[in-house]
Design a protein around this motif. Structure first.
Motif, PDB file in Angstrom:
ATOM      1  N   ILE A 155       0.871  -1.191   0.000  1.00 40.07           N
ATOM      2  CA  ILE A 155       0.000   0.000   0.000  1.00 40.07           C
ATOM      3  C   ILE A 155       0.900   1.230   0.000  1.00 40.07           C
ATOM      4  N   GLN A 156       0.594   2.129  -0.897  1.00 39.95           N
ATOM      5  CA  GLN A 156       1.493   3.263  -1.065  1.00 39.95           C
ATOM      6  C   GLN A 156       0.686   4.482  -1.466  1.00 39.95           C
ATOM      7  N   LYS A 157       1.080   5.638  -0.953  1.00 42.16           N
ATOM      8  CA  LYS A 157       0.404   6.870  -1.373  1.00 42.16           C
ATOM      9  C   LYS A 157       1.240   7.504  -2.474  1.00 42.16           C
ATOM     10  N   THR A 158       0.577   8.022  -3.470  1.00 42.25           N
ATOM     11  CA  THR A 158       1.329   8.671  -4.543  1.00 42.25           C
ATOM     12  C   THR A 158       0.626   9.954  -4.976  1.00 42.25           C
ATOM     13  N   PHE A 159       1.391  10.857  -5.540  1.00 37.27           N
ATOM     14  CA  PHE A 159       0.826  12.117  -6.035  1.00 37.27           C
ATOM     15  C   PHE A 159       0.959  12.165  -7.546  1.00 37.27           C
ATOM     16  N   ASP A 212      -3.879  13.278  -5.001  1.00 39.53           N
ATOM     17  CA  ASP A 212      -3.323  12.113  -4.292  1.00 39.53           C
ATOM     18  C   ASP A 212      -4.167  10.854  -4.477  1.00 39.53           C
ATOM     19  N   TYR A 213      -3.470   9.755  -4.576  1.00 36.67           N
ATOM     20  CA  TYR A 213      -4.089   8.433  -4.762  1.00 36.67           C
ATOM     21  C   TYR A 213      -3.380   7.426  -3.863  1.00 36.67           C
ATOM     22  N   LEU A 220     -10.554  19.709  -3.029  1.00 37.48           N
ATOM     23  CA  LEU A 220     -10.587  19.284  -1.627  1.00 37.48           C
ATOM     24  C   LEU A 220     -11.193  17.887  -1.485  1.00 37.48           C
ATOM     25  N   PHE A 221     -12.258  17.653  -2.269  1.00 39.19           N
ATOM     26  CA  PHE A 221     -12.941  16.360  -2.156  1.00 39.19           C
ATOM     27  C   PHE A 221     -12.363  15.303  -3.107  1.00 39.19           C
ATOM     28  N   SER A 222     -11.351  15.704  -3.893  1.00 45.63           N
ATOM     29  CA  SER A 222     -10.872  14.792  -4.947  1.00 45.63           C
ATOM     30  C   SER A 222     -10.218  13.533  -4.398  1.00 45.63           C
ATOM     31  N   SER A 223      -9.620  13.620  -3.214  1.00 44.73           N
ATOM     32  CA  SER A 223      -8.914  12.424  -2.738  1.00 44.73           C
ATOM     33  C   SER A 223      -9.868  11.402  -2.119  1.00 44.73           C
TER      34      SER A 223
END
Lengths: 210, 167
Positions: A186-190, A205-206, B99-102
């Motif tokens: 699990i990783q956060k990426t921009f 961010d995803y 703001l709500f996109s994530s």
């Protein structure tokens, strides 16, 4: 006085003293009712057992994975760090009679437990943050194919923000199966874009899960 | 002498049906038992739903409170001017989208920021959501709001999540 009344032959069924029909009917009714009640008790017990499995699958195992994903999603300063999550099935009451499968898509986590007799228990938990069910290199190559830029800080995407979100939503719509005997990454990426007018923000961010 | 008491009634009208009554009582008892068990389960389910969603709302609240979109002036402090802009239904659309996109579209929620003295209040909604006939689960986090470069006040950021459907 009552005795003399009873001995008097009467035609009305209220005074029919043989009582065989009453006896038979009531016994049959009792047998039927007993069978129904015993069946209902067994069914209820089986339902509760299934409900217990379902609760454990959804309320514990799926929720555990979902929480791990959402925790990474809520962490704003965690881009690039890869966390691992392991399904520790030995903690749970599912034994080798069940085959556990885990699936993840951009919207939800789904778990299934298939029993030996073919019975399947399902559990679904919706995810809070946007998730992409593939790794970073796949994401970057898909972005290059679609937008000509990989969306890193050095090569931001110049397309409209909504186009990027729509494209990634389509890509994450299909669920993938997770190997429950292997760790999940699990990783956060921009994804960097050109700054959006009046916000100054240039990244989306995803959470990547693979 | 006519005895009207049923204990002295020797016609035996009810006796063959005694087991019917007993069975009927048993069935009624079982139905009541099943109803109580169902009610208990539903209550448990409702509580676990509320708890799970409270955790959800709290996670969203923390994420929104730490979103750098709201922190344009100083890190960690929410800017009142940004809140003014983002809560404006007409001009703040693109900022609200960011703001709500994530967040995935699975949960409907609105964000409210209130200063502790309740002088200032901002409501941020992605789209208008009616809370009238729905259960709402809310979670709050304390925040610091910069009203102007010289004045910052304490406040609360609340996420109100709407319960809809079966999820």
């Amino acid at each position: 006085m009552g005795v003399s009344k009873l001995k008097t032959p009467q035609k009305s069924i209220f005074y029919d003293q043989s009582g065989w029909i009453d006896f038979t009917l009531s016994k049959i009714a009792m047998i039927i009712a007993s069978v129904i009640i015993i069946a209902a008790v067994f069914q209820l017990a089986a339902d509760f057992k299934d409900m217990g499995y379902e609760n454990e699958l959804g309320g514990v195992i799926a929720l555990d994975l979902k929480s791990a994903v959402d925790n990474v999603g809520s962490d704003t300063f965690d881009a690039g760090v890869v966390r691992t999550y392991s399904f520790d099935m030995e903690r749970f009451s599912f034994d080798n009679r069940f085959e556990i499968n885990a699936y993840i898509s951009g919207e939800y986590v789904r778990m299934t437990a298939t029993a030996n007799d073919g019975r399947i228990i399902h559990a679904i938990k919706p995810l809070t943050f946007r998730v992409l069910p593939f790794n970073e290199s796949t994401l970057r190559s898909e972005l290059v194919d679609r937008f000509g830029h990989d969306g890193t800080v050095d090569d931001p995407i110049t397309s409209d923000y909504t186009m990027i979100v729509d494209f990634l939503s389509q890509m994450s719509a299909n669920e993938i199966i997770l190997n429950t005997s292997m760790p999940v990454y699990i990783q956060k990426t921009f994804i960097y874009t050109i700054p959006i007018i009046d916000t100054g923000v240039n990244k989306i961010d995803y959470v990547l899960v693979h | 002498m006519i005895m009207s008491l049923f204990i002295n009634d020797e016609r035996g009208l009810l006796e063959p049906q005694n087991d019917l009554f007993a069975t009927a009582l048993l069935v009624i008892g079982f139905v009541v038992f099943a109803a109580i068990m169902s009610k208990t389960y539903l209550t448990y389910d409702e509580h676990s739903f509320a708890l799970e969603n409270y955790e959800e709302a709290s996670r969203i609240a923390q994420s929104v409170a730490s979103d750098e979109l709201l922190h344009t002036t100083s890190p960690g402090i929410i800017s009142a001017s940004v809140l003014d802009h983002i809560s404006d239904p007409a001009s703040g659309t693109s900022m609200r989208e960011i703001l709500f996109s994530s967040f995935s579209g699975n949960f409907e929620f609105s964000v409210e920021v209130v200063t502790d003295d309740e002088k200032y209040q901002w409501a941020i909604e992605q789209r208008p959501i009616g809370t009238a006939n729905n259960d709402v689960i809310a979670a709050s986090v304390p925040v610091v709001i910069e009203l102007n470069p010289a004045e910052s006040v304490a406040g609360t950021l609340t996420v109100k999540m709407i319960k809809r459907g079966w999820i």
